[in-house]
Design a protein around this motif. Sequence first.
Motif, PDB file in Angstrom:
ATOM      1  N   ILE A 237       0.848  -1.186   0.000  1.00  0.00           N
ATOM      2  CA  ILE A 237       0.000   0.000   0.000  1.00  0.00           C
ATOM      3  C   ILE A 237       0.886   1.239   0.000  1.00  0.00           C
ATOM      4  CG2 ILE A 237      -1.989  -1.087   1.096  1.00  0.00           C
ATOM      5  CD1 ILE A 237      -1.055   0.015   3.769  1.00  0.00           C
ATOM      6  N   SER A 238       0.381   2.314  -0.600  1.00  0.00           N
ATOM      7  CA  SER A 238       1.166   3.548  -0.677  1.00  0.00           C
ATOM      8  C   SER A 238       0.523   4.639   0.162  1.00  0.00           C
ATOM      9  CB  SER A 238       1.277   4.016  -2.132  1.00  0.00           C
ATOM     10  OG  SER A 238       0.004   4.278  -2.697  1.00  0.00           O
ATOM     11  N   ASP A 239       1.366   5.399   0.850  1.00  0.00           N
ATOM     12  CA  ASP A 239       0.938   6.587   1.590  1.00  0.00           C
ATOM     13  C   ASP A 239       1.303   7.798   0.738  1.00  0.00           C
ATOM     14  OD1 ASP A 239       0.413   8.672   3.282  1.00  0.00           O
ATOM     15  OD2 ASP A 239       1.820   8.075   4.851  1.00  0.00           O
ATOM     16  N   TRP A 240       0.311   8.413   0.140  1.00  0.00           N
ATOM     17  CA  TRP A 240       0.528   9.546  -0.770  1.00  0.00           C
ATOM     18  C   TRP A 240       1.266  10.696  -0.075  1.00  0.00           C
ATOM     19  CZ3 TRP A 240      -0.631  14.686  -1.125  1.00  0.00           C
ATOM     20  CH2 TRP A 240      -0.626  15.268  -2.405  1.00  0.00           C
ATOM     21  N   ALA A 241       0.926  10.958   1.187  1.00  0.00           N
ATOM     22  CA  ALA A 241       1.445  12.131   1.892  1.00  0.00           C
ATOM     23  C   ALA A 241       2.940  12.048   2.159  1.00  0.00           C
ATOM     24  CB  ALA A 241       0.695  12.342   3.196  1.00  0.00           C
ATOM     25  N   THR A 242       3.467  10.852   2.369  1.00  0.00           N
ATOM     26  CA  THR A 242       4.883  10.709   2.724  1.00  0.00           C
ATOM     27  C   THR A 242       5.706  10.007   1.646  1.00  0.00           C
ATOM     28  OG1 THR A 242       4.550   8.568   3.814  1.00  0.00           O
ATOM     29  CG2 THR A 242       4.242  10.559   5.160  1.00  0.00           C
ATOM     30  N   THR A 244       5.733   6.817   1.344  1.00  0.00           N
ATOM     31  CA  THR A 244       6.137   5.541   1.923  1.00  0.00           C
ATOM     32  C   THR A 244       5.286   4.403   1.369  1.00  0.00           C
ATOM     33  OG1 THR A 244       6.751   6.667   3.975  1.00  0.00           O
ATOM     34  CG2 THR A 244       6.510   4.273   4.068  1.00  0.00           C
ATOM     35  N   ILE A 245       5.955   3.308   1.014  1.00  0.00           N
ATOM     36  CA  ILE A 245       5.274   2.094   0.592  1.00  0.00           C
ATOM     37  C   ILE A 245       5.420   1.076   1.711  1.00  0.00           C
ATOM     38  CG2 ILE A 245       5.043   0.333  -1.190  1.00  0.00           C
ATOM     39  CD1 ILE A 245       4.667   3.236  -2.177  1.00  0.00           C
ATOM     40  N   TYR A 246       4.284   0.507   2.114  1.00  0.00           N
ATOM     41  CA  TYR A 246       4.272  -0.466   3.202  1.00  0.00           C
ATOM     42  C   TYR A 246       3.873  -1.843   2.678  1.00  0.00           C
ATOM     43  CZ  TYR A 246       4.049   3.577   6.399  1.00  0.00           C
ATOM     44  OH  TYR A 246       4.296   4.746   7.083  1.00  0.00           O
ATOM     45  N   LEU A 247       4.334  -2.854   3.403  1.00  0.00           N
ATOM     46  CA  LEU A 247       3.825  -4.207   3.260  1.00  0.00           C
ATOM     47  C   LEU A 247       2.928  -4.458   4.464  1.00  0.00           C
ATOM     48  CD1 LEU A 247       4.005  -7.061   1.838  1.00  0.00           C
ATOM     49  CD2 LEU A 247       5.739  -7.599   3.552  1.00  0.00           C
ATOM     50  N   ILE A 248       1.667  -4.795   4.213  1.00  0.00           N
ATOM     51  CA  ILE A 248       0.747  -5.055   5.315  1.00  0.00           C
ATOM     52  C   ILE A 248       0.192  -6.466   5.184  1.00  0.00           C
ATOM     53  CG2 ILE A 248      -1.238  -3.994   4.123  1.00  0.00           C
ATOM     54  CD1 ILE A 248      -2.142  -3.059   6.985  1.00  0.00           C
ATOM     55  N   GLU A 249       0.290  -7.210   6.280  1.00  0.00           N
ATOM     56  CA  GLU A 249      -0.240  -8.572   6.309  1.00  0.00           C
ATOM     57  C   GLU A 249      -1.736  -8.528   6.616  1.00  0.00           C
ATOM     58  OE1 GLU A 249       1.749 -11.056   5.630  1.00  0.00           O
ATOM     59  OE2 GLU A 249       3.747 -10.175   5.907  1.00  0.00           O
ATOM     60  N   LYS A 250      -2.411  -9.643   6.396  1.00  0.00           N
ATOM     61  CA  LYS A 250      -3.849  -9.689   6.642  1.00  0.00           C
ATOM     62  C   LYS A 250      -4.201  -9.587   8.120  1.00  0.00           C
ATOM     63  CE  LYS A 250      -5.476 -11.958   2.459  1.00  0.00           C
ATOM     64  NZ  LYS A 250      -6.171 -13.128   1.873  1.00  0.00           N
ATOM     65  N   ASP A 251      -3.200  -9.789   8.988  1.00  0.00           N
ATOM     66  CA  ASP A 251      -3.443  -9.620  10.421  1.00  0.00           C
ATOM     67  C   ASP A 251      -3.138  -8.194  10.885  1.00  0.00           C
ATOM     68  OD1 ASP A 251      -0.699  -9.522  10.335  1.00  0.00           O
ATOM     69  OD2 ASP A 251      -0.363 -11.217  11.677  1.00  0.00           O
ATOM     70  N   VAL A 257       8.621  -0.620   3.410  1.00  0.00           N
ATOM     71  CA  VAL A 257       9.402  -1.184   2.315  1.00  0.00           C
ATOM     72  C   VAL A 257      10.361  -0.145   1.735  1.00  0.00           C
ATOM     73  CG1 VAL A 257       9.297  -2.265   0.030  1.00  0.00           C
ATOM     74  CG2 VAL A 257       7.553  -2.800   1.741  1.00  0.00           C
ATOM     75  N   LEU A 258       9.839   1.051   1.462  1.00  0.00           N
ATOM     76  CA  LEU A 258      10.668   2.117   0.887  1.00  0.00           C
ATOM     77  C   LEU A 258       9.967   3.445   1.114  1.00  0.00           C
ATOM     78  CD1 LEU A 258       9.472   3.360  -2.128  1.00  0.00           C
ATOM     79  CD2 LEU A 258       9.812   0.954  -2.672  1.00  0.00           C
ATOM     80  N   THR A 259      10.719   4.519   1.011  1.00  0.00           N
ATOM     81  CA  THR A 259      10.154   5.857   1.028  1.00  0.00           C
ATOM     82  C   THR A 259      10.659   6.606  -0.191  1.00  0.00           C
ATOM     83  OG1 THR A 259       9.968   5.938   3.439  1.00  0.00           O
ATOM     84  CG2 THR A 259       9.928   8.032   2.277  1.00  0.00           C
ATOM     85  N   SER A 260       9.734   7.016  -1.052  1.00  0.00           N
ATOM     86  CA  SER A 260      10.085   7.767  -2.253  1.00  0.00           C
ATOM     87  C   SER A 260       9.980   9.257  -1.932  1.00  0.00           C
ATOM     88  CB  SER A 260       9.158   7.366  -3.410  1.00  0.00           C
ATOM     89  OG  SER A 260       7.790   7.547  -3.054  1.00  0.00           O
TER      90      SER A 260
END
Length: 292
Positions: A237-242, A244-251, A257-260
């Motif tokens: 998932i991507s956070d437009w404001a920062t 930052t790309i995250y990996l989120i598990e179903k729990d 993962v990275l910050t552009s």
Amino acid sequence: MKLHRIKLVFLCLFICSGVYAQSTSATLIKKVDGFSHPESVVFNDDKNEYYISNMADEIAGDGFISRVSAEGEIIELKWIDGLKDPKGLLVKDGKVYVTNNTEVIEISIENSEITKRIEVEGAKSLNDITADAAGNIFISDSGKSAIYLIPNDTPNMLMVPENEDGDIIEYLNTTRLEYVNGLYAHKDYLYAAAWGENTNGNFLKIDMDTREIEKVSKKGIGNLDGVQPVGDDAFYISDWATGTIYLIEKDGELKEVLTSEKSSGDILFDAEKNQLVLPMNFQNSVWWYQLQ
């Protein structure tokens, strides 16, 4: 031939085993400039090319869709033009579906032309678009905190009103969707990246049949935009404001993962290449990251 088959089997096992879910670092490998506020990226496997939506400036008719090669070279900057704030993209049955402000546009890939425009009554700002396995199409409205549905013509198990004219149905309309942005249909659920009222949007799960909404994330994450599946158990998932790309598990477990940079939009995950493709709105560019 035998070696080739072994490689294919190995690749299948690699992808299906969820190895990609372990990719929590990435390296920037390419930047392609020349776009105009790009928002969304999809890949057409049949044509081996990307489509990129360009919102352009705040002038009606200046938005467009670009065609880009698998190598990242712009084939046709303004493949389809004359649009207004095009955002979400969906490749389905030889067509590209585009959310275009308050309408959904259908484009024939073969003929490179718009074949249908569907105005969505009451819409404020249509955003992402996704289809489930039965062919139902779901569309997010970030301005209204709603989700619309174009039911498939064939019978399905979704509990929707009679729709003989094939119109778009308001599927959900509630602030519990937190001004939903990104959407991805997976099995019996819609997974939604919420923008939030401020910067606290959650990652949500919606039962397609009952329409029950559940928070996957344990707390608000940010102005969430894109959502892409990683096998059956996780999502990028991507956070437009920062940026930052995250990996989120179903729990709900969350890993960075990275910050552009600020304004990373509706991202694409290429499982075969193990790459993330980021449309960078403010930068007028598309960035490719190699996951590691």
